[in-house]
Write a protein that holds these residues in place. Structure first.
Motif, PDB file in Angstrom:
ATOM      1  N   GLY A   1       0.790  -1.228   0.000  1.00 18.62           N
ATOM      2  CA  GLY A   1       0.000   0.000   0.000  1.00 18.62           C
ATOM      3  C   GLY A   1       0.817   1.270   0.000  1.00 18.62           C
ATOM      4  N   GLN A   2       2.114   1.121  -0.062  1.00 20.38           N
ATOM      5  CA  GLN A   2       2.974   2.296  -0.201  1.00 20.38           C
ATOM      6  C   GLN A   2       4.067   1.942  -1.206  1.00 20.38           C
ATOM      7  N   ALA A   3       4.381   2.880  -2.065  1.00 16.90           N
ATOM      8  CA  ALA A   3       5.375   2.625  -3.101  1.00 16.90           C
ATOM      9  C   ALA A   3       6.713   2.240  -2.482  1.00 16.90           C
ATOM     10  N   HIS A   4       7.334   1.232  -3.038  1.00 12.60           N
ATOM     11  CA  HIS A   4       8.675   0.831  -2.636  1.00 12.60           C
ATOM     12  C   HIS A   4       9.403   0.319  -3.879  1.00 12.60           C
ATOM     13  N   GLU A   5      10.617  -0.122  -3.712  1.00  8.73           N
ATOM     14  CA  GLU A   5      11.415  -0.541  -4.848  1.00  8.73           C
ATOM     15  C   GLU A   5      11.678  -2.043  -4.805  1.00  8.73           C
ATOM     16  N   ILE A   6      11.768  -2.616  -5.996  1.00  5.64           N
ATOM     17  CA  ILE A   6      12.212  -3.994  -6.159  1.00  5.64           C
ATOM     18  C   ILE A   6      13.470  -3.946  -7.021  1.00  5.64           C
ATOM     19  N   ASN A   7      14.554  -4.490  -6.484  1.00 11.16           N
ATOM     20  CA  ASN A   7      15.824  -4.528  -7.216  1.00 11.16           C
ATOM     21  C   ASN A   7      15.840  -5.753  -8.119  1.00 11.16           C
TER      22      ASN A   7
ATOM     23  N   ASP B   1      31.478  -8.481 -14.532  1.00  8.20           N
ATOM     24  CA  ASP B   1      31.493  -8.320 -15.984  1.00  8.20           C
ATOM     25  C   ASP B   1      30.069  -8.294 -16.559  1.00  8.20           C
ATOM     26  N   GLY B   2      29.161  -7.655 -15.833  1.00  5.85           N
ATOM     27  CA  GLY B   2      27.780  -7.506 -16.289  1.00  5.85           C
ATOM     28  C   GLY B   2      26.819  -8.555 -15.760  1.00  5.85           C
ATOM     29  N   ALA B   3      27.325  -9.514 -14.990  1.00  5.21           N
ATOM     30  CA  ALA B   3      26.463 -10.593 -14.483  1.00  5.21           C
ATOM     31  C   ALA B   3      25.459 -10.105 -13.448  1.00  5.21           C
ATOM     32  N   PHE B   4      25.696  -8.918 -12.875  1.00  2.40           N
ATOM     33  CA  PHE B   4      24.803  -8.391 -11.846  1.00  2.40           C
ATOM     34  C   PHE B   4      24.379  -6.959 -12.174  1.00  2.40           C
ATOM     35  N   HIS B   5      24.023  -6.715 -13.434  1.00  2.00           N
ATOM     36  CA  HIS B   5      23.553  -5.375 -13.814  1.00  2.00           C
ATOM     37  C   HIS B   5      22.226  -5.111 -13.098  1.00  2.00           C
ATOM     38  N   ARG B   6      22.092  -3.951 -12.483  1.00  3.09           N
ATOM     39  CA  ARG B   6      20.916  -3.668 -11.655  1.00  3.09           C
ATOM     40  C   ARG B   6      19.970  -2.665 -12.304  1.00  3.09           C
ATOM     41  N   LEU B   7      18.681  -3.013 -12.253  1.00  3.10           N
ATOM     42  CA  LEU B   7      17.588  -2.094 -12.544  1.00  3.10           C
ATOM     43  C   LEU B   7      16.730  -2.026 -11.288  1.00  3.10           C
ATOM     44  N   VAL B   8      16.055  -0.915 -11.094  1.00  3.73           N
ATOM     45  CA  VAL B   8      15.172  -0.755  -9.941  1.00  3.73           C
ATOM     46  C   VAL B   8      13.762  -0.457 -10.454  1.00  3.73           C
ATOM     47  N   MET B   9      12.810  -1.260 -10.016  1.00  2.00           N
ATOM     48  CA  MET B   9      11.414  -1.070 -10.381  1.00  2.00           C
ATOM     49  C   MET B   9      10.676  -0.485  -9.172  1.00  2.00           C
ATOM     50  N   THR B  10       9.986   0.621  -9.365  1.00  2.27           N
ATOM     51  CA  THR B  10       9.182   1.221  -8.297  1.00  2.27           C
ATOM     52  C   THR B  10       7.768   0.679  -8.390  1.00  2.27           C
ATOM     53  N   THR B  11       7.245   0.204  -7.267  1.00  2.00           N
ATOM     54  CA  THR B  11       5.899  -0.370  -7.255  1.00  2.00           C
ATOM     55  C   THR B  11       4.844   0.739  -7.330  1.00  2.00           C
ATOM     56  N   THR B  12       3.598   0.335  -7.532  1.00  2.33           N
ATOM     57  CA  THR B  12       2.509   1.287  -7.755  1.00  2.33           C
ATOM     58  C   THR B  12       2.033   1.986  -6.492  1.00  2.33           C
TER      59      THR B  12
ATOM     60  N   LEU C   1      15.782 -11.123  -7.650  1.00  4.44           N
ATOM     61  CA  LEU C   1      14.979 -10.017  -7.142  1.00  4.44           C
ATOM     62  C   LEU C   1      15.274  -9.834  -5.660  1.00  4.44           C
ATOM     63  N   SER C   2      15.209  -8.581  -5.209  1.00  2.00           N
ATOM     64  CA  SER C   2      15.386  -8.305  -3.782  1.00  2.00           C
ATOM     65  C   SER C   2      14.664  -7.011  -3.435  1.00  2.00           C
TER      66      SER C   2
ATOM     67  N   GLY D   1      17.507  -5.002   1.875  1.00  2.00           N
ATOM     68  CA  GLY D   1      17.244  -6.312   2.447  1.00  2.00           C
ATOM     69  C   GLY D   1      15.842  -6.526   2.979  1.00  2.00           C
ATOM     70  N   LYS D   2      14.937  -5.559   2.767  1.00  2.00           N
ATOM     71  CA  LYS D   2      13.557  -5.736   3.225  1.00  2.00           C
ATOM     72  C   LYS D   2      12.866  -6.802   2.379  1.00  2.00           C
ATOM     73  N   PRO D   3      11.915  -7.540   2.968  1.00  2.00           N
ATOM     74  CA  PRO D   3      11.279  -8.624   2.218  1.00  2.00           C
ATOM     75  C   PRO D   3      10.360  -8.108   1.112  1.00  2.00           C
ATOM     76  N   ILE D   4      10.240  -8.908   0.071  1.00  2.00           N
ATOM     77  CA  ILE D   4       9.264  -8.667  -0.983  1.00  2.00           C
ATOM     78  C   ILE D   4       8.445  -9.941  -1.138  1.00  2.00           C
ATOM     79  N   HIS D   5       7.243  -9.817  -1.626  1.00  3.90           N
ATOM     80  CA  HIS D   5       6.348 -10.962  -1.810  1.00  3.90           C
ATOM     81  C   HIS D   5       6.025 -11.077  -3.290  1.00  3.90           C
ATOM     82  N   VAL D   6       6.550 -12.130  -3.902  1.00  9.13           N
ATOM     83  CA  VAL D   6       6.412 -12.329  -5.337  1.00  9.13           C
ATOM     84  C   VAL D   6       5.534 -13.542  -5.589  1.00  9.13           C
ATOM     85  N   GLY D   7       4.530 -13.370  -6.458  1.00  7.45           N
ATOM     86  CA  GLY D   7       3.635 -14.469  -6.790  1.00  7.45           C
ATOM     87  C   GLY D   7       4.068 -15.198  -8.046  1.00  7.45           C
TER      88      GLY D   7
END
Length: 108
Positions: free
Chosen positions: A30-36, A48-59, A88-89, A93-99
């Motif tokens: 219920g509050q926007a947060h990020e998923i790495n 060498d690119g094996a851990f390239h990071r994008l960040v997705m902001t939730t709705t 995904l993280s 280190g806060k938990p995320i819930h992925v279906g």
């Protein structure tokens, strides 16, 4: 573990250099947060690119949500821990819930 690891089937995508779409179903408290998203790529980054990071902001809308994000120049050559292709993280280190997570090849 604070990460959720994924291995893409070798017969679907392996050792490529293409844009791939991830469709991620997650529970939003219920509050926007990020998923790495750390993925095995042909881009610069740790390993060498094996851990390239994008960040997705939730709705920020409480409940189960699905979002799509493009992973530019994905490689998927099993270069992350446990021969994974991406992980995904939560933030700090806060938990995320992925279906569900779907990997979509934009060129198929």
């Amino acid at each position: 573990s604070r990460f959720i690891y994924y291995d893409v089937r070798k017969t679907y995508l392996y050792d490529v250099d293409k844009d791939v779409v991830l469709s991620i179903e997650y529970y939003d408290p219920g509050q926007a947060h990020e998923i790495n998203i750390d993925y095995d790529s042909c881009l610069d980054g740790p390993g060498d690119g094996a851990f390239h990071r994008l960040v997705m902001t939730t709705t920020g809308q409480k409940g189960w949500c699905t979002q799509r994000i493009v992973l530019p120049r994905a490689k998927f050559k099993d270069r992350e821990q446990g021969c994974a292709d991406f992980r995904l993280s939560g933030p700090e280190g806060k938990p995320i819930h992925v279906g569900r997570v779907d990997v979509l090849d934009r060129q198929r």
